[in-house]
Scaffold this active site. Structure first.
Site, short mmCIF file in Angstrom:
data_model
loop_
_atom_site.label_atom_id
_atom_site.label_comp_id
_atom_site.label_asym_id
_atom_site.label_seq_id
_atom_site.Cartn_x
_atom_site.Cartn_y
_atom_site.Cartn_z
N CYS A 1 -1.31 11.16 -6.46
CA CYS A 1 -0.46 10.76 -7.59
C CYS A 1 -0.95 11.35 -8.90
O CYS A 1 -0.14 11.57 -9.82
CB CYS A 1 -0.37 9.25 -7.67
N GLY B 1 0.80 -1.22 0.00
CA GLY B 1 0.00 0.00 0.00
C GLY B 1 0.83 1.27 0.00
O GLY B 1 2.06 1.25 0.13
N GLU C 1 0.62 0.95 -9.79
CA GLU C 1 0.03 2.29 -9.86
C GLU C 1 1.09 3.24 -9.35
O GLU C 1 1.34 3.33 -8.15
CB GLU C 1 -1.25 2.34 -9.02
N LEU D 1 7.98 -14.25 -13.38
CA LEU D 1 6.75 -14.40 -14.16
C LEU D 1 5.50 -14.30 -13.29
O LEU D 1 4.50 -14.98 -13.51
CB LEU D 1 6.77 -15.71 -14.95
N PRO E 1 0.96 -2.54 4.60
CA PRO E 1 0.71 -1.10 4.51
C PRO E 1 2.03 -0.34 4.48
O PRO E 1 3.10 -0.87 4.84
CB PRO E 1 -0.05 -0.79 5.80
N ASN F 1 -0.53 7.86 1.23
CA ASN F 1 -1.37 9.06 1.13
C ASN F 1 -2.85 8.79 1.37
O ASN F 1 -3.54 9.59 2.00
CB ASN F 1 -1.15 9.75 -0.22
N GLU G 1 8.35 14.81 -10.26
CA GLU G 1 7.20 14.71 -9.36
C GLU G 1 7.60 15.17 -7.96
O GLU G 1 8.51 14.62 -7.36
CB GLU G 1 6.68 13.27 -9.30
N GLU H 1 -6.70 -0.50 -11.85
CA GLU H 1 -7.47 -0.81 -10.65
C GLU H 1 -8.88 -0.25 -10.85
O GLU H 1 -9.09 0.73 -11.56
CB GLU H 1 -6.83 -0.20 -9.41
#
Length: 501
Positions: free
Chosen positions: A289, A155, A255, A249, A182, A158, A394, A471
């Site tokens: 993001c 996870g 994300e 594999l 997390p 944010n 970023e 997602e």
């Protein structure tokens, strides 16, 4: 000062299990005060192995549980989340530093939406395969969808519980079992979420929780029994995780970050575009993001846009995070504070961008009791150029860069000139033109005349270096399944070349 949370330990086989001594620990810190909230016990290798073994042991029974029965458990979990929204939102605010006005209206409720969406999807045939007549009356193909197996989810800090639900809901709906790690910066939600799933009827071992930093995540990724890894985080870490997983594999969903462009078209409603730019840069103190941090504005209306923006900046209200009027909080950690302030300093001293609002220095309006927290002044740089570091990298903080342009074609070309492609957006009155421009933008998530909304039905994922897979939405469920195709010959003979001439 809030009461300290109970220590956190690895959760497997349906219960927390204290680590054998000697155990290493770290603290979860309240970003608004810089004070500790909880002691987290890092999961040692033995506990990581136990969590994976627990998930493996629970897999057979859970994968054979009918989708309708799995759906009932997910719906009960969603109901419990909604009933406990205020208490869970309080935990998210303490752990992330985001105002209660955000966490109580977005994090838990949107996560519950995703649970309900996937419950409805699998209960109504969302995992059904296809039947394809090949030679009518003689042969047919049918397909079926199957769980991947034991999966790992890593996870982000944010939106901790929301992202945990974005990963766990489709994973469990598809019949997989999960080991969830997390972020070490915001871990408090994980035990509460595990408890809610258990209360909803999720069998022991279907969801397990491990705690720690990169080494714990790497151990999950490397384990031979883990069939899939889902990761949310920065690009550099995502490359490492995806490389390790794909080398074995394993299936992956990544994300990752972005440097998204928001294009204000010449005919845009300036006030509406400013509102969009504010949401795209200062919501959650810029720690989103998909933030549209490169704001392209026509040179002809740049002065009007900036004047309206300066006026709107007065409505950013730092303060007591539980006060209903507060809409701006600190950034998540001291490490991140140093990073964001470092970029602002670079923008001022090295890039020589013009500071329209904010900049270096202490943020005004922060209560005295919170002055030691990680508060960053919401900052707008203007007269920016594409080659500036603050434009290209970023920052993941409350820092907007304004870039002027002469033609829309120029703006699109410059917007696409980046290795990332997570999100983009357009503001304008002519919806046909907006649709045309969105079609040219190289990004996986796009908006027109709004920014940031991401409902459960909307599959989201990045292009280029911003991720792999999606997602949410129907495709988000497919990402947690594998396909089996079967050809059935019904003609009574086997087509063969090995026959008597």
């Amino acid at each position: 000062m809030p009461p300290r949370e109970q220590d956190r330990h690895t959760i497997h086989s349906g219960a927390p299990h204290p680590s054998p001594p000697p155990s290493t620990t770290f603290q979860s810190i309240d970003p608004s005060t810089a004070l500790p909230l909880c002691t987290i016990h890092t999961s040692p290798q033995s506990s990581i192995l136990a969590a994976i073994a627990s998930a493996k042991s629970a897999l057979s029974a859970w994968s054979l549980t009918p989708p309708s029965a799995r759906a009932r458990i997910l719906r009960r979990a969603a109901t419990l989340l909604r009933a406990r929204n205020a208490a869970l939102a309080r935990i998210e605010t303490l752990d992330t530093g985001r105002p209660f006005s955000e966490t109580s209206t977005v994090d838990i409720l949107s996560g519950a939406d995703v649970l309900e969406y996937y419950a409805g999807l699998i209960a109504s045939g969302g995992l059904d395969g296809e039947n394809i007549p090949l030679r009518p009356g003689s042969a047919a193909v049918h397909t079926s969808k199957h769980p991947l197996g034991v999966c790992a989810a890593i996870g982000a800090w944010n939106y901790p519980i929301q992202i945990a639900l974005w990963k766990s809901a489709p994973c469990l709906a598809a019949g997989n079992t999960l080991v969830y790690k997390p972020s070490e910066f915001t871990p408090l939600h994980a035990e509460y979420l595990a408890d809610i799933y258990a209360e909803a009827g999720l069998p022991a071992g279907v969801l397990n929780v491990v705690y720690g930093g990169g080494a714990v995540g790497a151990a999950l990724v490397a384990h031979r029994d883990v069939a899939k890894v889902s990761f949310t985080g920065q690009i550099s870490t995502g490359r490492t995780v995806a490389g390790a997983a794909s080398g074995a594999l394993k299936s992956v969903t990544m994300e990752l970050g972005g440097k998204s462009a928001l294009i204000v078209l010449p005919d845009a409603d300036v006030a509406q575009a400013v509102d969009g730019a504010m949401m795209a840069n200062f919501y959650s103190s810029g720690q989103v993001c998909t933030n549209g941090t490169r704001v392209f504005v026509p040179a002809a209306i740049k002065a009007e846009f900036e004047a309206c923006l300066v006026e709107r900046m007065r409505f950013i209200r730092p303060g007591d995070l539980f006060a209903p009027e507060t809409n701006y909080g600190p950034v998540s950690s001291k490490t991140h504070y140093d990073k964001v302030v470092g970029y602002i300093r670079w923008g001022v001293e090295r890039d020589k961008a013009r500071v329209l609002c904010g900049g270096l220095g202490r943020l005004e309006g922060v209560p005295l009791a919170l002055r030691d927290g990680y508060w960053v002044r919401p900052t707008v740089f203007t007269d920016c150029r594409d080659e500036m570091r603050i434009v290209r990298e970023e920052i993941f903080g409350p820092v907007m860069t304004i870039l002027s342009y002469e033609t829309v074609e120029e703006a699109v070309s410059r917007a696409n000139d980046t290795e990332t492609g997570l999100a983009a957006g357009v503001f304008g009155r002519d919806l046909n033109e907006c649709q045309r421009i969105v079609g040219l933008l190289e990004a996986g998530i796009t908006w027109i005349n709004t920014w940031g909304e991401s409902p459960a039905e909307m599959a989201v994922g990045g292009w280029k270096q911003s991720g792999l897979g999606v997602e949410n939405g129907r495709k988000g469920l497919e990402a947690w399944t594998r396909n089996k195709s079967t050809l059935v010959e019904m003609g009574g003979t086997v087509p063969t070349v090995f026959a008597k001439l």
